[in-house]
Design a protein around this motif. Structure first.
Motif, short mmCIF file in Angstrom:
data_model
loop_
_atom_site.label_atom_id
_atom_site.label_comp_id
_atom_site.label_asym_id
_atom_site.label_seq_id
_atom_site.Cartn_x
_atom_site.Cartn_y
_atom_site.Cartn_z
N HIS A 9 -31.18 23.16 -32.61
CA HIS A 9 -31.13 21.69 -32.54
C HIS A 9 -30.48 21.10 -33.78
O HIS A 9 -30.67 21.60 -34.88
N ASP B 137 -34.89 23.11 -40.87
CA ASP B 137 -35.28 22.75 -39.49
C ASP B 137 -34.38 21.66 -38.96
O ASP B 137 -34.62 20.49 -39.18
N ASP B 138 -33.33 21.97 -38.19
CA ASP B 138 -32.93 23.32 -37.87
C ASP B 138 -31.44 23.48 -38.17
O ASP B 138 -30.82 24.46 -37.78
N GLU C 157 -34.88 17.83 -29.98
CA GLU C 157 -36.00 18.75 -30.13
C GLU C 157 -37.16 18.07 -30.85
O GLU C 157 -38.31 18.24 -30.49
N GLU C 158 -36.82 17.28 -31.87
CA GLU C 158 -37.88 16.68 -32.69
C GLU C 158 -38.56 15.50 -32.01
O GLU C 158 -39.51 14.94 -32.54
N ASP D 213 -35.36 29.14 -35.43
CA ASP D 213 -36.00 27.84 -35.70
C ASP D 213 -37.46 28.08 -36.08
O ASP D 213 -38.33 27.25 -35.81
MN MN Z 1 -37.00 23.09 -35.32
#
Ligand code: MN
Ligand code: BES
Ligand code: MN
Length: 456
Positions: free
Chosen positions: A86, A119-120, A152-153, A179
């Motif tokens: 991501h 991340d990431d 993703e977050e 990740d």
């Molecule tokens: Mn991540």
């Protein structure tokens, strides 16, 4: 491999400079203020994939942030690796706690400080550079497809539908993800499981308006106190969760599996020292690694309400709020746990208090096999670059989409992460070691080589 390693070594500074360019883009997916930056990060990834030699590269729009797709199919007879990562990041606040600004990457002590460095973006970018190194040296041994998302977050809510519509582009043999973390730079590990997640926001209402705390105080339920009591009661004195049915489906590990886990290197004193806590606290009967790896938990992530401005305001507030997360383990089901929580929270509300539970995103827990060809390929690759066989571990974090890959594509994932738990992901001063960035780029081509060989 020597050619690849030579290429990586002679291009190291450029790889880092490119990563820094990506880190300068504040692609915070949760905050719509940054939507244009998120789009800019997607374009950046697209261009780098093209430069590295990927084909059919596309920034695929969704109803949220876009997904970047790219591929290199060299021979349909060869195995295909789908790389997931991501490019979005967590919000960077509180800004004042950063030693250097979150979107101005800075190297200190061999570490890259920036939001998303570990991340990431940093971990995802290793794959693009490893791919470039394989392409430029005629050493790609598997077909490859990249699927790099931008949500993703904040719950990956548009990736699921995109996967369903793009199954034709996602034919492959394994999903490869960087990740997650390793135990330490001299103790490599491979995560073989991730916890699931249920995330809710609760709103607790007492009287219909803020009241004078002298005129009404003592006679009307205070929603802040009620909320605190309700949250406190979610765990008993043994830190066991009290929500009825919460543990019903929890898969207990066998004695042998727990003994195996107990062999994972872990130093409790260093753990406490690092966090500056004089003791740890968690469910009785389980070790710290078990508490984060194989046991579910409930945590209050934030709580607010009433008067928090300067000075004193004598008020009995009308409302109080909290954000609560539950980390789940196999075979708990996110929706079911959300319902159990919601029913329980409504039931325990004291007289004079109304409760509303609003579910946010969730995700299912996963365990990945440790006896698969792909896991072995990753394990052998790490053993070669670290000089030590990686230890299988259970991670406490969540990547909700991993369970969905399994369900929708029938594909297992390999969690070959290179971060450290001490990299401060999601916190101020997030960083990623240049050592780890380089290790990742060196290890990934070995995974491809091993996976092709072992798949024969
Ligand atoms: Mn991540
Ligand atoms: N990369 C993390 C997950 C992670 C971190 C797994 C460390 C293992 C070790 C991922 O970006 C993440 O932060 N996931 C969120 C869930 C998401 C729905 C916001 C999490 O775990 O809180
Ligand atoms: Mn994250």
């Amino acid at each position: 491999m020597e050619k690849i390693n030579g290429y990586i070594a002679s291009n190291e500074q450029r790889f880092l400079d490119e990563l820094f360019d990506l880190l300068r883009i504040p692609s915070v997916s949760a905050d719509s203020k940054y939507a244009a930056d998120v789009a800019r990060a997607a374009e950046f990834i697209k261009n780098k994939l093209i430069e590295a030699g990927a084909e059919n590269v596309e920034v695929c729009p969704t109803n949220g942030h876009p997904i970047v797709y790219g591929e290199k199919i060299i021979d349909p007879a060869l195995p295909t690796v789908i790389v997931y990562g991501h490019y979005d990041v967590q919000p960077a606040d509180p800004f004042e706690l950063w030693t250097t600004p979150p979107f101005e990457p800075t190297v200190r002590d061999g570490k890259i400080y920036a939001r998303g460095s570990c991340d990431d973006k940093g971990q995802m970018y290793m794959h693009i550079k490893a791919f470039e190194a394989m392409m430029k040296n005629d050493a790609l041994t598997c077909n490859i497809r990249f699927m790099i998302e931008g949500e993703e977050e904040c719950g990956s809510s548009h990736l699921g539908p995109w996967i369903m519509e793009n199954k034709h582009r996602l034919k492959g043999d394994v999903i490869l993800i960087s990740d997650t973390s390793i135990i330490a730079n001299d103790i490599p590990s491979l995560e073989s499981g991730l916890r699931g997640l249920s995330y809710v926001e609760v709103e607790v209402t007492g009287p219909n308006r803020d009241l004078h705390s002298g005129v009404y105080g003592g006679a009307v339920a205070n929603p802040i106190q009620a909320l605190c009591e309700m949250i406190a009661s979610l765990k008993d004195e043994n830190q066991h969760i009290t929500i009825p049915g919460f543990y019903d489906k929890v898969l207990e590990l066998s004695k042998a599996e727990r003994e195996e886990m107990a062999r994972t290197p872990f130093n409790l004193d260093e753990y406490k020292k690092d966090l500056n806590v004089n003791d740890v606290r968690g469910e009785g009967g389980y070790s710290t690694l078990e508490r984060t790896g194989i046991r579910p938990t409930v945590e209050c992530n934030g709580i607010w309400g009433g008067y928090i401005g300067e000075g004193a305001k004598t008020v009995l507030p009308s409302k109080a709020f909290a954000k609560i997360s539950m980390r789940l383990v196999p075979n708990q089901v996110s929706n079911e746990i959300t319902t159990l929580f919601s029913d329980h929270f409504n039931r325990i509300a004291p007289a004079g208090i109304k409760v509303e539970v609003r579910p946010h995103h969730g995700g299912e827990p996963v365990v990945t096999p440790t006896d698969s060809v792909a896991f072995k390929a990753a394990s052998m690759a790490m053993e070669e670059t670290f000089g030590k066989k990686p230890i299988p571990t259970r991670g406490g974090g969540s990547i909700p989409i991993v369970a969905l890959f399994e369900k929708e594509l029938g594909l297992k994932s390999v969690l070959m992460g290179f971060g450290l738990d001490s990299d401060l992901i999601h916190s101020p001063n997030e960083h990623y070691g240049i050592f780890n960035f380089k290790k990742g780029i060196e290890t990934i081509p070995l995974f491809f080589r091993n996976f092709a060989q072992l798949s024969k």
